[in-house]
Design an enzyme around this catalytic site. Sequence first.
Site, PDB file in Angstrom:
ATOM      1  N   ASP A   7       0.819  -1.199  -0.174  1.00  0.00           N
ATOM      2  CA  ASP A   7      -0.126  -0.110   0.034  1.00  0.00           C
ATOM      3  C   ASP A   7       0.848   1.112  -0.058  1.00  0.00           C
ATOM      4  O   ASP A   7       0.546   2.094  -0.531  1.00  0.00           O
ATOM      5  CB  ASP A   7      -1.006  -0.083   1.355  1.00  0.00           C
ATOM      6  CG  ASP A   7      -1.706  -1.426   1.305  1.00  0.00           C
ATOM      7  OD1 ASP A   7      -2.138  -1.835   0.333  1.00  0.00           O
ATOM      8  OD2 ASP A   7      -1.610  -1.789   2.413  1.00  0.00           O
ATOM      9  N   HIS A  32      -5.092  -3.448   6.093  1.00  0.00           N
ATOM     10  CA  HIS A  32      -4.785  -3.610   4.814  1.00  0.00           C
ATOM     11  C   HIS A  32      -6.124  -3.811   4.035  1.00  0.00           C
ATOM     12  O   HIS A  32      -6.696  -4.948   3.921  1.00  0.00           O
ATOM     13  CB  HIS A  32      -3.715  -4.467   4.623  1.00  0.00           C
ATOM     14  CG  HIS A  32      -3.513  -5.036   2.822  1.00  0.00           C
ATOM     15  ND1 HIS A  32      -3.331  -4.174   2.243  1.00  0.00           N
ATOM     16  CD2 HIS A  32      -3.826  -6.074   2.479  1.00  0.00           C
ATOM     17  CE1 HIS A  32      -3.130  -4.790   1.004  1.00  0.00           C
ATOM     18  NE2 HIS A  32      -3.592  -6.163   1.262  1.00  0.00           N
TER      19      HIS A  32
END
Length: 328
Positions: A158, A186
């Site tokens: 990410d 996440h």
Amino acid sequence: MTKPVRVAVTGAAGQIGYSLLFRIASGELFGPNTPVRLHLVELPAAIKGAEGTAMELEDCGFPTLDGIEIHDNPEKGFEGINWALLVGSKPRGPGMERNDLIRDNGPIFVAQGRALARAASDVRICVVGNPCNTNALIAQHNCREVPATRFSAMTMLDENRAKAQLALKAGVNVGQVKNLAIWGNHSSTMVPDFDNALIGGKPVTQVITDRNWLEKDFFATVQKRGAAVIAARGKSSAASAASACLDHVKRFLTKTPSGEWFSAAVPSDGKLYDIPAGLIYSYPVRSNGDGTYEIVKDLKLTPFAREMISKTTKELLEEREVVKDLLG
């Protein structure tokens, strides 16, 4: 040559495993003078695929590859390992709710957590298989022999995605983007903290002055990037996830330069940023260079960031509730 580092990779016959194993075996992760012994861990039905991957690894002739073991259960596969890269997990199917996925993957990480008791005394664990924060929490709770701080979940993918988007917008090389922390889960609630990030040494908001783009387009792109990749290629991220896993481990093995930080989901202790204790939560962290780390303290969070962080925190608390019976 030093004593071999033993690295277990679960889901070794899968796409991410295939993208990951050759780079570990080549010496990229631990250096050209450190031999690596790979433990390929797979389900019994996928052992043939793991055997084929092992053949290819042998055929590369990597000088740093000390050997390969193939196992169809984590009890044998985790014996004596120094790193556990828990990549394998059941993917989300059509019409499947996130909570269904969490429940389906939970027992896998109960078993893997218990099996980690057979690892070396210095073992460290990185969970990649989704939902990685809660899977890491389950594994951690089922392995009291290993300190909680040895468990982490990967949010480096990410971070890498977010830095790439900022670099594209600013028209700079991605190496110019520093200190982009991911907060929380996440998932589609993750929080890419642009307010504390830098581009070319300047605050992002001074380089990219369109705050509406940052709060909306940028956030949405980063949060939904995984789904966008699936829509484009028909498969989930593999090479980028493997690359991020390597970045994650490298960051923990290298002392973080002064004034910098990176993203990793680690156990929360309830003392920082009003995050409840007992979650595997992505923070800005700094490595001491030996696998240990500290969470960066006293970062200023805008009201927008705090609102987004409260949402991802709520989601993680809800996920913990779903698996509370698996936490030992």
